[in-house]
Design an enzyme around this catalytic site. Structure first.
Site, PDB file in Angstrom:
ATOM      1  N   HIS A 154       0.810  -1.224   0.000  1.00 58.64           N
ATOM      2  CA  HIS A 154       0.000   0.000   0.000  1.00 58.64           C
ATOM      3  C   HIS A 154       0.842   1.272   0.000  1.00 58.64           C
ATOM      4  O   HIS A 154       1.898   1.357   0.620  1.00 58.64           O
ATOM      5  CB  HIS A 154      -1.046  -0.007   1.114  1.00 58.64           C
ATOM      6  CG  HIS A 154      -0.542   0.031   2.525  1.00 58.64           C
ATOM      7  ND1 HIS A 154      -0.338   1.203   3.208  1.00 58.64           N
ATOM      8  CD2 HIS A 154      -0.244  -0.948   3.403  1.00 58.64           C
ATOM      9  CE1 HIS A 154       0.050   0.932   4.445  1.00 58.64           C
ATOM     10  NE2 HIS A 154       0.138  -0.364   4.591  1.00 58.64           N
ATOM     11  N   ASP A 198       5.728   1.880   7.014  1.00 59.44           N
ATOM     12  CA  ASP A 198       4.446   1.193   6.802  1.00 59.44           C
ATOM     13  C   ASP A 198       3.686   2.016   5.768  1.00 59.44           C
ATOM     14  O   ASP A 198       3.084   3.021   6.122  1.00 59.44           O
ATOM     15  CB  ASP A 198       3.677   1.097   8.111  1.00 59.44           C
ATOM     16  CG  ASP A 198       2.281   0.516   7.939  1.00 59.44           C
ATOM     17  OD1 ASP A 198       1.963   0.034   6.850  1.00 59.44           O
ATOM     18  OD2 ASP A 198       1.499   0.568   8.915  1.00 59.44           O
ATOM     19  N   GLU A 207      -5.255   1.558   2.425  1.00 57.62           N
ATOM     20  CA  GLU A 207      -5.115   0.374   3.282  1.00 57.62           C
ATOM     21  C   GLU A 207      -5.359   0.738   4.732  1.00 57.62           C
ATOM     22  O   GLU A 207      -6.006   0.006   5.472  1.00 57.62           O
ATOM     23  CB  GLU A 207      -3.717  -0.231   3.115  1.00 57.62           C
ATOM     24  CG  GLU A 207      -3.548  -1.609   3.768  1.00 57.62           C
ATOM     25  CD  GLU A 207      -3.143  -1.586   5.238  1.00 57.62           C
ATOM     26  OE1 GLU A 207      -3.217  -2.632   5.889  1.00 57.62           O
ATOM     27  OE2 GLU A 207      -2.758  -0.514   5.765  1.00 57.62           O
ATOM     28  N   GLU A 208      -4.822   1.876   5.129  1.00 57.84           N
ATOM     29  CA  GLU A 208      -4.850   2.236   6.555  1.00 57.84           C
ATOM     30  C   GLU A 208      -6.256   2.547   7.075  1.00 57.84           C
ATOM     31  O   GLU A 208      -6.486   2.593   8.272  1.00 57.84           O
ATOM     32  CB  GLU A 208      -3.914   3.428   6.822  1.00 57.84           C
ATOM     33  CG  GLU A 208      -2.435   3.146   6.565  1.00 57.84           C
ATOM     34  CD  GLU A 208      -1.804   2.163   7.539  1.00 57.84           C
ATOM     35  OE1 GLU A 208      -2.493   1.730   8.493  1.00 57.84           O
ATOM     36  OE2 GLU A 208      -0.635   1.796   7.337  1.00 57.84           O
ATOM     37  N   ASP A 230       3.668  -6.223   3.391  1.00 59.10           N
ATOM     38  CA  ASP A 230       3.394  -5.131   4.334  1.00 59.10           C
ATOM     39  C   ASP A 230       4.323  -5.305   5.534  1.00 59.10           C
ATOM     40  O   ASP A 230       5.133  -6.223   5.566  1.00 59.10           O
ATOM     41  CB  ASP A 230       1.912  -5.156   4.750  1.00 59.10           C
ATOM     42  CG  ASP A 230       1.400  -3.785   5.198  1.00 59.10           C
ATOM     43  OD1 ASP A 230       2.202  -2.930   5.624  1.00 59.10           O
ATOM     44  OD2 ASP A 230       0.167  -3.574   5.153  1.00 59.10           O
ATOM     45  N   HIS A 284       3.350   2.801  13.145  1.00 59.67           N
ATOM     46  CA  HIS A 284       2.407   3.915  13.226  1.00 59.67           C
ATOM     47  C   HIS A 284       2.917   5.077  14.076  1.00 59.67           C
ATOM     48  O   HIS A 284       2.135   5.933  14.492  1.00 59.67           O
ATOM     49  CB  HIS A 284       1.013   3.459  13.681  1.00 59.67           C
ATOM     50  CG  HIS A 284       0.282   2.715  12.595  1.00 59.67           C
ATOM     51  ND1 HIS A 284      -1.076   2.483  12.617  1.00 59.67           N
ATOM     52  CD2 HIS A 284       0.730   2.174  11.445  1.00 59.67           C
ATOM     53  CE1 HIS A 284      -1.420   1.817  11.517  1.00 59.67           C
ATOM     54  NE2 HIS A 284      -0.336   1.600  10.797  1.00 59.67           N
TER      55      HIS A 284
HETATM   56 CO    CO Z   1      -0.317   0.456   8.882  1.00 59.38          CO
HETATM   57 ZN    ZN Z   2       0.696  -1.314   6.376  1.00 54.45          ZN
END
Ligand code: CO
Ligand code: ZN
Length: 341
Positions: free
Chosen positions: A73, A174, A204-205, A227, A313
């Site tokens: 992503h 990420d 995606e998030e 990922d 994150h």
């Molecule tokens: Co993520």
């Molecule tokens: Zn991710």
């Protein structure tokens, strides 16, 4: 790979606003691809066709070449303005899994270039739990009228890429780490017997939204998401084996899916045959695009390759460069032979 990863992580692309990231990827992949297209949700779909004369996999003539969808992503977590008060402070909500503990004190950058810092209502109230609805973004304004951001403006963490030996630290590893692995795999791949779709997905998030639409359009036989996965290698972390520097992780389970055992087997056999270090992953929290691919249309045999990342994150996520290199090697080992199962 490091230079490209630096560029990718220093580009802004919160969910739904992946354009700048996509343009950067497009430049890299265009000369390597047979077909490139962007769908309505903004997914970038890059096809590498099976090379002419590639031998069909034994006993599976009718099903070959296999259509394989690889997904990483493009989007990252962020924040979006929900209110601007009289003094020009902007209230906001999260776009994806933005945690309060990582958001307080952060710098954010809006797509229009405005930067801000995140403050908290009353510092003496601060406890372990930091709800973001008690936070605000200070963009240096003094009134609503001169505030350069408005409701609906979206921002992501502002942080530069740094190197600490083999460990690389940046925002949005990420999943720009996954993006760089897919780009480098495409670059390194000699003729392949498989019909490959490298898909750089959107949103995606906020719930693996882009990947579902992309998978429906492609209708693959096999899906693999690339990922990141949180590790269990810091003090008092969750009991999970995934460790930085110990190789790519072969996912068995996360909150959203059970990997197809045939795909797991394919990944592990390829790793063992090519002597690539790998780790077995049972993830206790979160999921990936693989979940959405697996249940698209009538179902797709799906697995996931995960890159171990610490501090997922946060604005300072950390990877080990060797895990990225070994992820490319593992995908090469898998994709340069016919997928037989
Ligand atoms: Co993520
Ligand atoms: Zn991710």
């Amino acid at each position: 790979m490091k230079q490209l990863l630096k560029k990718l992580t220093e580009t802004f692309g919160p969910s739904g606003y992946e354009d700048a990231v996509r343009n950067l990827i497009l430049k890299e992949v265009k000369p390597l691809a047979d077909e490139v297209r962007v769908d309505a949700l903004g997914n970038l779909i890059v096809r590498k066709k099976p090379s002419a004369g590639a031998k069909p996999a034994l006993g599976k003539v009718e099903a070959n070449p296999r259509k394989i969808m690889l997904a990483a992503h493009m989007d990252e977590i962020g924040v979006i303005v929900s209110h601007v008060d009289k003094k020009g402070f902007a209230r906001f909500t999260s776009v994806g899994g933005t945690f309060g503990r990582y958001t307080l004190g952060a710098r954010v950058r809006f797509l229009n270039g405005v930067t801000g810092v995140v403050g908290y209502d009353r510092l003496e109230q601060i406890d372990n739990w930091l709800p973001i609805n008690k936070m605000f973004i200070d963009v240096g304004a003094t009134s609503k009228e001169n505030c350069p951001v408005k409701i609906g403006d979206i921002a992501a963490f502002e942080r530069t890429f740094i190197e600490m030996g083999d460990r690389l630290v940046a925002k949005s590893l990420d999943d720009r780490a996954g993006v760089v692995v897919l780009i480098e795999t495409l670059r390194a791949l000699k003729p392949t017997p498989n019909d490959l779709y490298f898909v750089f997905t959107t949103q995606e998030e906020v719930g693996t939204r882009g990947a579902g639409a992309a998978a429906f359009g492609i209708n693959p036989d096999i899906g693999i998401a690339v990922d990141v996965t949180p590790t269990g290698d810091t003090p008092s972390s969750l009991k999970m084996v995934m460790e930085l520097g110990m190789g790519p992780c072969v996912k068995f389970r996360d909150v959203g899916m059970i990997s197809d055992p045939r795909v797991v087997d394919w990944m592990i056999k390829a790793a063992e045959k090519a002597k690539i270090p790998y780790q077995r992953e049972v993830l206790l929290l979160g999921s990936t695009d693989a979940r959405e691919i697996q249940i698209s249309r009538a179902g797709v045999m799906t697995g996931a390759l995960s890159i171990p990342v610490r501090y997922v994150h946060s604005a300072s996520e950390m990877v080990d460069i060797n895990d990225l290199k070994n992820s490319v090697k593992l995908l090469m080992a898998m994709l340069s032979k016919p997928a037989v199962f």
